[in-house]
Design an enzyme around this catalytic site. Structure first.
Site, PDB file in Angstrom:
ATOM      1  N   LYS A  87      75.032 -20.530  68.264  1.00 49.37           N
ATOM      2  CA  LYS A  87      75.660 -20.293  66.962  1.00 49.37           C
ATOM      3  C   LYS A  87      77.029 -19.658  67.158  1.00 49.37           C
ATOM      4  O   LYS A  87      77.148 -18.612  67.795  1.00 49.37           O
ATOM      5  CB  LYS A  87      74.788 -19.389  66.083  1.00 49.37           C
ATOM      6  CG  LYS A  87      73.580 -20.067  65.498  1.00 49.37           C
ATOM      7  CD  LYS A  87      72.769 -19.117  64.629  1.00 49.37           C
ATOM      8  CE  LYS A  87      73.412 -18.889  63.299  1.00 49.37           C
ATOM      9  NZ  LYS A  87      72.535 -18.067  62.409  1.00 49.37           N
ATOM     10  N   ILE A  88      78.030 -20.307  66.575  1.00 50.87           N
ATOM     11  CA  ILE A  88      79.416 -19.883  66.722  1.00 50.87           C
ATOM     12  C   ILE A  88      80.000 -19.653  65.331  1.00 50.87           C
ATOM     13  O   ILE A  88      79.835 -20.501  64.442  1.00 50.87           O
ATOM     14  CB  ILE A  88      80.247 -20.960  67.448  1.00 50.87           C
ATOM     15  CG1 ILE A  88      79.656 -21.290  68.824  1.00 50.87           C
ATOM     16  CG2 ILE A  88      81.705 -20.543  67.547  1.00 50.87           C
ATOM     17  CD1 ILE A  88      79.872 -20.226  69.861  1.00 50.87           C
TER      18      ILE A  88
END
Length: 218
Positions: A87-88
């Site tokens: 997750k960015i």
């Protein structure tokens, strides 16, 4: 549409998985902290424990906001298990990190998406998923479901392969509406998923069937 559960609670993940409809898990630092999971080693062990329960993707969030830090964390997380999706955050450095990690064959989930423009950039960078936050948009009097619909239309027209992962689900109506407008995935607390089971006519109908059976066999 795929069902993910948004939690770091192992008991809830097991309960959702036992339903037979769970496709994956999303987590974030806040959810980890809620379960008392602190420290890098403990967090990594917890991700591995989650991956041992589910068959599908498990989103694990970076905490760095610079390119090098996100790449370093992303590689470390991806090495834990092939199910891990990194997750960015939807920031400039995040888009660069998504492009880089995608080129390495690492799955990514662009989180904190609140506009169609952000969704386009994440898709262009090659994100596996984008996570528009429905509930948080509703909180500021913007229609979160309408955003899902807009993104779904754009992705269909442009042929983007990125999956729309409706996040910040607050109730079962959010789940139903997300399905209606074209979300590929929802991620939800367990109680919203279980609420889909409930209907008063189901309860009263079952009660009558059982009462009639008891009467007929007494």
């Amino acid at each position: 549409m795929k069902f993910f559960i948004d939690t770091a609670n192992l008991a809830q993940i097991k309960e959702a998985n036992d339903l037979g409809i769970l496709d994956g898990v999303t987590t974030n630092p806040s959810l980890m902290a809620k379960e008392g999971i602190t420290g890098t080693d403990n967090v990594m062990k917890h991700y591995k424990a989650i991956c041992a329960i589910v068959d599908g993707d498990v989103s694990a969030e970076v905490i760095s906001t610079d390119f090098e830090g996100m790449i370093r964390e992303g590689e470390m997380l991806a090495a834990l298990d092939e199910k891990i999706v990194v997750k960015i955050p939807m920031i400039k450095e995040g888009i660069k990190a998504i492009k880089h990690l995608t080129s390495m064959g690492i799955k990514t989930n662009c989180t904190l998406v609140f506009s169609s423009g952000q969704a386009i950039l994440a898709a262009k960078a090659g994100a596996t998923y984008i996570s528009p936050f429905i509930g948080r948009l509703d909180d500021i009097s913007y229609d979160g479901i309408q955003l899902i619909a807009e993104i779904a239309q754009i992705f269909a027209v442009q042929g983007y392969q990125t999956q729309i992962l409706a996040a910040s689900i607050r109730n079962p109506i959010h789940i139903i509406k997300s399905a209606q407008v074209g979300a590929h995935v929802i991620t939800s607390p367990l109680d919203s998923i279980l609420a889909l089971l409930k209907h008063p006519l189901t309860d009263s109908g079952l009660e009558k069937f059982l009462a009639d059976h008891k009467k007929a066999n007494s």
